[in-house]
Design an enzyme around this catalytic site. Structure first.
Site, PDB file in Angstrom:
ATOM      1  N   GLU A 191      -9.000  16.348 -35.956  1.00 12.06           N
ATOM      2  CA  GLU A 191     -10.234  15.734 -35.451  1.00 12.06           C
ATOM      3  C   GLU A 191      -9.937  14.776 -34.301  1.00 12.06           C
ATOM      4  OE1 GLU A 191     -12.473  16.141 -39.736  1.00 12.06           O
ATOM      5  OE2 GLU A 191     -11.778  14.191 -39.081  1.00 12.06           O
TER       6      GLU A 191
ATOM      7  N   ASN B  22       0.821  -1.213   0.000  1.00 16.31           N
ATOM      8  CA  ASN B  22       0.000   0.000   0.000  1.00 16.31           C
ATOM      9  C   ASN B  22       0.857   1.268   0.000  1.00 16.31           C
ATOM     10  OD1 ASN B  22      -1.934  -1.918   0.190  1.00 16.31           O
ATOM     11  ND2 ASN B  22      -2.619  -1.411   2.263  1.00 16.31           N
TER      12      ASN B  22
ATOM     13  N   GLN C 195      -6.654   0.254  -7.192  1.00 17.16           N
ATOM     14  CA  GLN C 195      -5.874  -0.299  -8.298  1.00 17.16           C
ATOM     15  C   GLN C 195      -6.419   0.208  -9.639  1.00 17.16           C
ATOM     16  OE1 GLN C 195      -4.154  -4.352  -8.073  1.00 17.16           O
ATOM     17  NE2 GLN C 195      -5.636  -4.864  -9.657  1.00 17.16           N
TER      18      GLN C 195
ATOM     19  N   LYS D 262      -4.691   3.200 -12.062  1.00 14.06           N
ATOM     20  CA  LYS D 262      -3.549   3.199 -12.965  1.00 14.06           C
ATOM     21  C   LYS D 262      -3.898   3.173 -14.446  1.00 14.06           C
ATOM     22  CE  LYS D 262      -1.639   0.406  -9.932  1.00 14.06           C
ATOM     23  NZ  LYS D 262      -2.181   1.090  -8.731  1.00 14.06           N
TER      24      LYS D 262
ATOM     25  N   LYS E 125     -10.586  14.352 -51.689  1.00 14.40           N
ATOM     26  CA  LYS E 125     -10.605  14.766 -50.279  1.00 14.40           C
ATOM     27  C   LYS E 125      -9.217  14.921 -49.675  1.00 14.40           C
ATOM     28  CE  LYS E 125     -13.618  15.448 -48.012  1.00 14.40           C
ATOM     29  NZ  LYS E 125     -14.490  14.571 -47.210  1.00 14.40           N
TER      30      LYS E 125
ATOM     31  N   THR F 290     -16.772  35.987 -33.135  1.00  9.20           N
ATOM     32  CA  THR F 290     -17.486  35.650 -31.899  1.00  9.20           C
ATOM     33  C   THR F 290     -18.771  34.988 -32.382  1.00  9.20           C
ATOM     34  OG1 THR F 290     -18.720  37.723 -31.721  1.00  9.20           O
ATOM     35  CG2 THR F 290     -16.558  37.670 -30.661  1.00  9.20           C
ATOM     36  N   HIS F 291     -19.218  33.999 -31.673  1.00  5.45           N
ATOM     37  CA  HIS F 291     -20.409  33.227 -32.094  1.00  5.45           C
ATOM     38  C   HIS F 291     -20.223  32.622 -33.489  1.00  5.45           C
ATOM     39  CE1 HIS F 291     -22.417  35.333 -28.749  1.00  5.45           C
ATOM     40  NE2 HIS F 291     -21.770  36.396 -29.207  1.00  5.45           N
TER      41      HIS F 291
HETATM   42  N1  ARG Z   1      -1.658  -3.748  -7.152  1.00  5.73           N
HETATM   43  C1  ARG Z   1      -2.117  -2.974  -6.042  1.00  5.73           C
HETATM   44  C2  ARG Z   1      -2.580  -1.599  -6.524  1.00  5.73           C
HETATM   45  O1  ARG Z   1      -2.226  -1.261  -7.559  1.00  5.73           O
HETATM   46  C3  ARG Z   1      -1.006  -2.777  -5.076  1.00  5.73           C
HETATM   47  C4  ARG Z   1      -1.474  -2.621  -3.668  1.00  5.73           C
HETATM   48  C5  ARG Z   1      -2.069  -3.885  -3.220  1.00  5.73           C
HETATM   49  N2  ARG Z   1      -2.366  -3.869  -1.859  1.00  5.73           N
HETATM   50  C6  ARG Z   1      -3.216  -4.761  -1.286  1.00  5.73           C
HETATM   51  N3  ARG Z   1      -3.367  -4.660  -0.047  1.00  5.73           N
HETATM   52  N4  ARG Z   1      -3.832  -5.631  -2.000  1.00  5.73           N
HETATM   53  O2  ARG Z   1      -3.289  -0.919  -5.866  1.00  5.73           O
END
Ligand code: ARG
Length: 473
Positions: free
Chosen positions: A292, A112, A324, A327, A285, A157-158
């Site tokens: 875009e 953690n 988690q 990420k 074209k 504008t607009h």
């Molecule tokens: N893979 C976990 C995450 O990205 C890491 C932390 C996991 N901790 C746990 N107590 N399961 O958050």
């Protein structure tokens, strides 16, 4: 079945369907070098706390250094690994090299505080590099602005023609927006500058680790001061994603402006072959797909921010596995933003501006009406009345099918008597209109030139000449 870091009280293995939902190695692998960096610092922290000997810490550091070089050469061991996450992966590798000593490294540490630290280290590096990417795009826009400081085009504008501006002035508007984006991201980086490591799973580590020294060793300003908060804080990820989102919003505005200016309706911009696409059916074209995509990708970054906002809402203290989910959303937002900054720069470097056509467009649509009202004001007419009278003059010009400078004498005598004998056409040239906006922030050519050179100076050294255009960030 895979060996888990937490397997002590478990007998059966995870069901493979849950295992694949649970595993984060496929995406947190990008934290692998940060995990090594944090682990080296932790080994020294444990040494300071009397848990590891000097020799142990050195052996761990050397083994982690070897793992780093092996992974720099070849990451296929990550592809092949069944480890649950990047932290388990590194611990497994370390243990394979140094045996039981590898198993001691996790003393007093939790995944953690580890993941919270790894992520901040990663973001710190990304923030430094994105500053360069923003600077590079700004520099490309400043170069365009310098070249076109005196090139008039209709300002809107607009989306209705309003007053002439210069194309340089417009390019510098995006430079200003991007400067705020860079600053916003820098600010987020400053707030993120506290080290979670040493917070343990939630309550703080039970070993006398010098957390300030640990923070310093990892380049943080200070140690995070509350363990519960430190392991579960994802504000920095939210803020950085919001920084990405505003940058993307700004790119989308530029994209929209330029798509319009390149349309046949406006016809003043043309994008080079490097950033234009054709149609599989219609041979004539020439499509602005690059822009875009800049416009369209905003939704994706917004979606990522929403993902994390939603995932963190109402989470009880402290760490929960919901986190988690930060990420993939975060990495996608970072990657998308960088890719779009790079493409925007390529477009800015491969665009041509049709000065004659743009200038001609400023002559159609009564863009000089405000300046005509100002001429009346100069002769003592209150602005509100001047506005009304020029409104009538515009109607007369439309009825006569001419521009204001070419109004018939009859129409002029009726609504603009104060301007009898004034050479309106000369007073209302586009150049004269630009010249009158000679104020801080105005579009007068000299002001735009000065602003462009200010930015050029300001951006010196902030462009990533050393970053390859396709390189990963
Ligand atoms: N893979 C976990 C995450 O990205 C890491 C932390 C996991 N901790 C746990 N107590 N399961 O958050």
């Amino acid at each position: 079945m895979t060996t888990k870091l937490w397997g002590g009280r478990f007998e059966g293995g995870l069901h493979p369907i849950f295992d694949s939902l649970n595993r984060s190695l496929p995406f947190d692998r990008r934290l692998v070098f940060q995990d090594i960096e944090g682990s080296v610092a932790w080994a020294h922290g444990l040494k300071g706390a009397g848990v590891l000997s000097e020799a142990d810490a050195e052996q761990i550091e050397a083994a982690l250094g070897e793992i780093r070089s092996e992974l720099e050469q070849d990451e296929s061991s990550i592809d092949e690994s069944v480890a649950e996450d990047v932290h388990s992966f590194i611990e497994e590798k370390l243990t394979a090299k140094v045996g039981d000593l590898g198993k001691r490294l996790h003393t007093g540490r939790s995944r953690n505080d580890q993941v919270a630290t790894d992520l901040k280290l990663y973001l710190r590096g990304w923030l430094a590099r994105v500053q360069m990417e923003i600077g590079a795009l700004q520099s490309a826009l400043v170069a365009l602005a310098e070249e076109h400081a005196d090139a008039a085009l209709p300002g809107y504008t607009h989306l209705q023609r309003a007053q002439p501006v210069t194309f340089g002035h417009q390019c510098l508007a995006y430079v200003e927006m991007l400067a705020r984006d860079a600053e916003r991201l820098r600010d987020a980086g400053a707030r993120m500058d506290t080290c979670p490591l040493g917070s343990g799973a939630l309550a703080g580590t039970a070993y006398p680790v010098d957390r300030e020294a640990l923070a310093g060793a990892l380049g943080f300003g200070r140690a995070a001061t509350n363990s519960l908060d430190a392991v579960s804080d994802r504000d920095h990820a939210l803020e950085i994603m919001f920084g990405c989102l505003t940058a993307m919003l700004h790119l989308s505005r530029m994209a929209e402006d330029w798509i319009f200016l390149a349309s046949q309706e406006a016809g003043v911009l043309r994008f080079g072959d490097t950033v234009s696409t054709g149609s599989s059916l219609m041979p004539q074209k020439r499509n602005p797909d690059a822009l875009e995509l800049l416009r369209g990708k905003v939704g994706r970054v917004h979606g990522s921010l929403t993902t994390l906002v939603t995932a963190t809402k109402g989470l009880p203290l402290a760490y929960n596995k919901d986190m988690q989910e930060d990420k993939e959303a975060l990495f996608d937002a970072l990657d998308t933003t960088v890719a779009c900054l790079r493409v925007a720069k390529l477009v800015a470097e491969d665009v041509t501006f049709d000065r004659e056509r743009a200038l001609a467009a400023t002559r159609v649509g009564h863009l000089d009406a405000t300046d005509l009202a100002d001429l009346l004001v100069a002769r003592g007419v209150p602005f509100r009345e001047a506005h009304d009278r020029v409104g009538a003059a515009v109607n007369a010009a439309i009825a006569e099918g001419v521009e204001l400078g070419d109004l018939s004498d009859g129409a002029r005598d009726g609504v603009l008597p104060e301007l009898a004998g004034v050479d309106l056409a000369a007073e209302l040239t586009t150049a004269a209109m630009l010249r009158r906006r000679d104020v801080v922030g105005g579009t007068a050519v000299e002001r735009v030139r000065a602003a462009a050179s200010h930015w050029k100076e300001n951006l010196r050294g902030k462009s990533p000449a050393h970053l390859s255009e396709t390189g990963a960030i």
